[in-house]
Motif scaffolding. Structure first.
Motif, PDB file in Angstrom:
ATOM      1  N   LEU A 234      24.226  36.457  51.653  1.00 19.72           N
ATOM      2  CA  LEU A 234      24.085  35.990  49.870  1.00 19.72           C
ATOM      3  C   LEU A 234      24.253  37.230  49.153  1.00 19.72           C
ATOM      4  CD1 LEU A 234      21.089  33.764  50.248  1.00 19.72           C
ATOM      5  CD2 LEU A 234      23.196  33.081  49.752  1.00 19.72           C
ATOM      6  N   LEU A 235      23.642  38.489  49.355  1.00 22.62           N
ATOM      7  CA  LEU A 235      23.879  39.519  48.355  1.00 22.62           C
ATOM      8  C   LEU A 235      25.462  40.018  48.389  1.00 22.62           C
ATOM      9  CD1 LEU A 235      22.773  41.880  46.779  1.00 22.62           C
ATOM     10  CD2 LEU A 235      22.614  43.110  49.223  1.00 22.62           C
ATOM     11  N   ILE A 236      26.178  39.894  49.615  1.00 22.66           N
ATOM     12  CA  ILE A 236      27.460  40.318  49.419  1.00 22.66           C
ATOM     13  C   ILE A 236      28.230  39.320  48.963  1.00 22.66           C
ATOM     14  CG2 ILE A 236      29.489  40.535  51.050  1.00 22.66           C
ATOM     15  CD1 ILE A 236      27.744  41.734  53.441  1.00 22.66           C
ATOM     16  N   PHE A 237      27.957  37.918  49.036  1.00 27.13           N
ATOM     17  CA  PHE A 237      28.570  37.011  48.314  1.00 27.13           C
ATOM     18  C   PHE A 237      28.492  36.845  46.851  1.00 27.13           C
ATOM     19  CE2 PHE A 237      28.591  32.591  46.361  1.00 27.13           C
ATOM     20  CZ  PHE A 237      29.920  32.140  46.919  1.00 27.13           C
ATOM     21  N   CYS A 238      27.194  37.120  46.369  1.00 25.72           N
ATOM     22  CA  CYS A 238      26.905  37.348  44.873  1.00 25.72           C
ATOM     23  C   CYS A 238      27.596  38.618  44.219  1.00 25.72           C
ATOM     24  CB  CYS A 238      25.554  37.543  44.707  1.00 25.72           C
ATOM     25  SG  CYS A 238      24.685  35.913  45.031  1.00 25.72           S
ATOM     26  N   THR A 239      27.917  39.647  45.029  1.00 26.21           N
ATOM     27  CA  THR A 239      28.455  40.874  44.880  1.00 26.21           C
ATOM     28  C   THR A 239      30.034  40.809  44.506  1.00 26.21           C
ATOM     29  OG1 THR A 239      26.550  42.073  45.356  1.00 26.21           O
ATOM     30  CG2 THR A 239      28.364  43.489  44.959  1.00 26.21           C
ATOM     31  N   LEU A 240      30.636  40.904  45.777  1.00 25.36           N
ATOM     32  CA  LEU A 240      31.833  40.617  46.183  1.00 25.36           C
ATOM     33  C   LEU A 240      32.671  39.128  45.404  1.00 25.36           C
ATOM     34  CD1 LEU A 240      32.394  42.522  49.446  1.00 25.36           C
ATOM     35  CD2 LEU A 240      32.514  43.557  47.118  1.00 25.36           C
ATOM     36  N   GLY A 241      31.827  38.273  45.545  1.00 20.98           N
ATOM     37  CA  GLY A 241      32.281  36.816  45.065  1.00 20.98           C
ATOM     38  C   GLY A 241      32.480  36.946  43.685  1.00 20.98           C
ATOM     39  N   SER A 242      31.722  37.414  42.926  1.00 19.49           N
ATOM     40  CA  SER A 242      31.936  37.530  41.634  1.00 19.49           C
ATOM     41  C   SER A 242      32.955  38.382  41.068  1.00 19.49           C
ATOM     42  CB  SER A 242      30.619  38.154  40.748  1.00 19.49           C
ATOM     43  OG  SER A 242      30.236  39.334  41.269  1.00 19.49           O
ATOM     44  N   ILE A 243      33.443  39.436  41.814  1.00 19.64           N
ATOM     45  CA  ILE A 243      34.352  40.259  41.454  1.00 19.64           C
ATOM     46  C   ILE A 243      35.661  39.559  41.620  1.00 19.64           C
ATOM     47  CG2 ILE A 243      35.816  42.486  42.064  1.00 19.64           C
ATOM     48  CD1 ILE A 243      33.002  43.751  42.554  1.00 19.64           C
ATOM     49  N   LEU A 244      35.994  39.236  42.905  1.00 17.88           N
ATOM     50  CA  LEU A 244      37.242  38.147  43.489  1.00 17.88           C
ATOM     51  C   LEU A 244      37.243  37.065  42.588  1.00 17.88           C
ATOM     52  CD1 LEU A 244      36.907  39.013  47.160  1.00 17.88           C
ATOM     53  CD2 LEU A 244      38.200  40.159  45.628  1.00 17.88           C
ATOM     54  N   GLY A 245      36.344  36.392  42.335  1.00 18.46           N
ATOM     55  CA  GLY A 245      36.443  35.371  41.662  1.00 18.46           C
ATOM     56  C   GLY A 245      36.665  35.380  40.187  1.00 18.46           C
ATOM     57  N   GLY A 246      36.481  36.749  39.709  1.00 18.20           N
ATOM     58  CA  GLY A 246      37.132  36.989  38.173  1.00 18.20           C
ATOM     59  C   GLY A 246      35.810  36.467  37.241  1.00 18.20           C
ATOM     60  N   LEU A 247      34.294  36.402  38.059  1.00 20.19           N
ATOM     61  CA  LEU A 247      33.470  36.177  37.105  1.00 20.19           C
ATOM     62  C   LEU A 247      32.636  37.478  36.497  1.00 20.19           C
ATOM     63  CD1 LEU A 247      31.852  33.461  39.293  1.00 20.19           C
ATOM     64  CD2 LEU A 247      33.296  32.900  37.523  1.00 20.19           C
ATOM     65  N   ALA A 248      33.036  38.428  37.188  1.00 24.58           N
ATOM     66  CA  ALA A 248      32.291  39.877  36.606  1.00 24.58           C
ATOM     67  C   ALA A 248      33.263  40.921  36.912  1.00 24.58           C
ATOM     68  CB  ALA A 248      31.001  39.760  37.348  1.00 24.58           C
ATOM     69  N   THR A 249      32.734  41.886  36.030  1.00 23.55           N
ATOM     70  CA  THR A 249      33.672  43.326  36.390  1.00 23.55           C
ATOM     71  C   THR A 249      33.061  43.999  37.503  1.00 23.55           C
ATOM     72  OG1 THR A 249      32.442  44.379  35.016  1.00 23.55           O
ATOM     73  CG2 THR A 249      34.335  43.364  33.965  1.00 23.55           C
ATOM     74  N   PRO A 250      33.612  45.013  38.273  1.00 23.02           N
ATOM     75  CA  PRO A 250      32.886  45.943  39.179  1.00 23.02           C
ATOM     76  C   PRO A 250      31.687  46.348  38.847  1.00 23.02           C
ATOM     77  CG  PRO A 250      35.157  46.298  39.450  1.00 23.02           C
ATOM     78  CD  PRO A 250      35.070  45.321  38.099  1.00 23.02           C
ATOM     79  N   SER A 251      31.615  46.901  37.648  1.00 22.36           N
ATOM     80  CA  SER A 251      30.258  47.516  37.222  1.00 22.36           C
ATOM     81  C   SER A 251      29.186  46.356  37.007  1.00 22.36           C
ATOM     82  CB  SER A 251      30.740  47.958  35.856  1.00 22.36           C
ATOM     83  OG  SER A 251      31.553  49.094  35.789  1.00 22.36           O
TER      84      SER A 251
END
Length: 505
Positions: A234-251
């Motif tokens: 879940l931690l990986i999904f929320c972190t990387l998923g938000s980047i790949l999905g365009g929901l959040a910047t890497p920061s």
């Protein structure tokens, strides 16, 4: 060749020689850039250094570096890697070569939670080496599996190296992250294939986990598997998923990851103030090294380019009578050789800007080139004389000498070279996911634009209808007014003659 161009090349040669001697890279780059730059450019070098430093400080993507590093240290202290290792060990205990498989799977998943190589190799060595030695595993292949698996963190997102590489190549970090998954999983698959095939051919290299080390209660196995995999997943999904999905910047995603890792540490009862303090100190130390080197190398590179040496090197390489793919292979080989004496920050921040214009002139995709460099840079952790993974492992496993560890790493370095060749020959291995995400984003934008256009057309039609309705009403009123005026005139005409005749009466 002009004086300044030759002077810049001499600066590069001196830098390589001085670093070989053992001087600190950051201060060496800064000192040489100022001295050589002052001779070639005069006082302009100080203005150049100032503006380059300010420009680097304004690079928002680099804010993710300390955040992801902190996330990695907190994840390590939370014991998530140990839980994951135990979960895989309990599930795969009866399989021949199980511990190789457990090490590589644990390293692959943990790599998606932290981009720190040293921590992964160290923790894997502490957890896996004792039971591997007790189970009679081959020391050479075991050392290679631990070091090679631990280095996956430099390639698989959230890799700190890819964050630093993005601004250097002028590409999106999200695109680099998406492109890194294919080669990262390819490498993990090749590691597993190599170790499992050899274990099945020669069972003495990797026997199953001993019976006394196994858990016989399936409920405990399921419990360990759930708590070892699901929270980290879940931690990986929320972190990387938000980047790949365009929901959040890497920061922003890194900040989410820090919060999630801290919450898991509290939930598992592993959170301590001393551990938090150690994580903060380690984060400051690592981040300062990376970011100060980024500033120093940026100044060095700008002086090198201002002297004209970078343009001279680019023109020389592009004018060589070789095919573009041959030139690309030459660059990759040079990166591979530079990885022997240098660590990745120096190569990414000093040498990559020299190669980047050449690759642009050859018209290759920069994201694909970045992933080729990233896979090649992974070999730097497995190639002597630096080979930091060997020293990380030696510190925690005294039973294995450095020669055994080096021989084990050499086998897996061959596998990495095969992976580089596969990505070079078959670019879709790296580019499939970013292209798919880009096409999906374009399709969503088309659908959004189409819906907006339809909504705009609908509003326009409603406006036209209302205007038409408004135009008809005034026309009807004007018609009635004209008819009324005509009637009045007719009545007036009828009355006027009578009025005129009245006086005559």
């Amino acid at each position: 060749m002009s004086f300044n161009e030759a002077w810049g090349l001499l600066m590069l040669v001196v830098m390589i020689g001085v670093i070989f001697v053992g001087f600190p890279i950051s201060f060496t780059l800064m000192f040489l850039a100022m001295v050589f730059g002052y001779v070639g450019l005069g006082k302009t070098v100080f203005d150049l250094a100032y503006f380059q430093t300010i420009g680097m400080m304004k690079e928002e993507t680099l804010a993710a570096v300390p955040l992801f590093i902190f996330m990695g240290y907190i994840t390590e202290q939370a014991g998530l890697m140990e839980r994951l290792f135990r979960a895989f060990r309990d599930l795969l205990a009866p399989v021949r070569g199980a511990l190789y498989l457990v090490v590589i799977l644990t390293a692959t998943i943990f790599a998606m939670a932290t981009g720190i190589v040293g921590a992964a190799v160290t923790v894997l060595g502490i957890m896996a080496a004792p039971i591997m030695i007790k189970s009679g595993y081959d020391a050479r292949m075991a050392a290679g599996a631990i070091t090679a698996g631990g280095t996956l963190g430099i390639l698989i997102p959230p890799s700190v190296m890819l964050i630093v590489m993005g601004p250097v190549l002028g590409v999106s970090v999200a695109d680099l992250y998406a492109a890194a998954f294919g080669p990262g999983f390819l490498l993990a698959g090749l590691y597993i294939l190599y170790t499992m095939v050899r274990s099945f051919i020669n069972p003495t290299l990797g026997p199953p986990v001993p019976m006394e080390e196994r858990v016989n209660d399936w409920r405990i196995v399921v419990k360990e598997a759930f708590f070892g995999m699901v929270p980290l997943g879940l931690l990986i999904f929320c972190t990387l998923g938000s980047i790949l999905g365009g929901l959040a910047t890497p920061s922003e995603a890194a900040a989410i990851g820090c919060l999630g890792a801290t919450a898991l540490a509290v939930a598992y009862g592993k959170f301590t103030w001393s551990g938090l303090r150690n994580a903060c100190i380690s984060t400051m130390t690592t981040s300062s090294m990376v970011l100060f080197l980024a500033v120093a190398s940026n100044i060095f590179g700008s002086v090198f380019a201002r002297l004209g040496s970078a343009q001279w090197v680019t023109e020389l390489l592009v004018s060589m009578p070789v095919a573009p793919v041959v030139m690309l292979v030459i660059i990759i080989v040079l990166v591979f050789l530079l990885g022997w004496p240098f660590e990745w920050p120096a190569i990414i921040l000093v040498f990559l800007p020299i190669f980047q214009p050449v690759v642009v002139a050859l018209k290759y995709d920069m994201v694909w080139f970045g992933i080729l460099v990233a896979i090649t840079m992974q070999t730097a952790y497995l190639s002597p004389p630096v080979a930091m993974s060997a020293y990380y492992l030696k510190q925690v496993v005294r039973e294995w000498n450095l020669s055994t560890i080096y021989r084990g790493m050499a086998d897996f370095m061959v596998i990495q070279c095969i992976a580089v060749a596969m990505v070079l020959i078959f670019p879709p291995i790296a580019m499939w996911l970013p292209q798919t995400l880009a096409e999906k984003a374009r399709a969503e934008r088309v659908i959004e634009n189409e819906s907006e256009r339809k909504a705009a057309d609908g509003k326009a039609e409603e406006k036209v209808d209302s205007l038409e309705a408004g135009d008809n009403l005034p026309q009807r009123d004007e018609g009635k007014a004209e008819e009324g005026a005509a009637d009045d005139l007719e009545k007036g005409d009828d009355l006027k003659p009578a009025d005129k005749a009245a006086p005559g009466k």
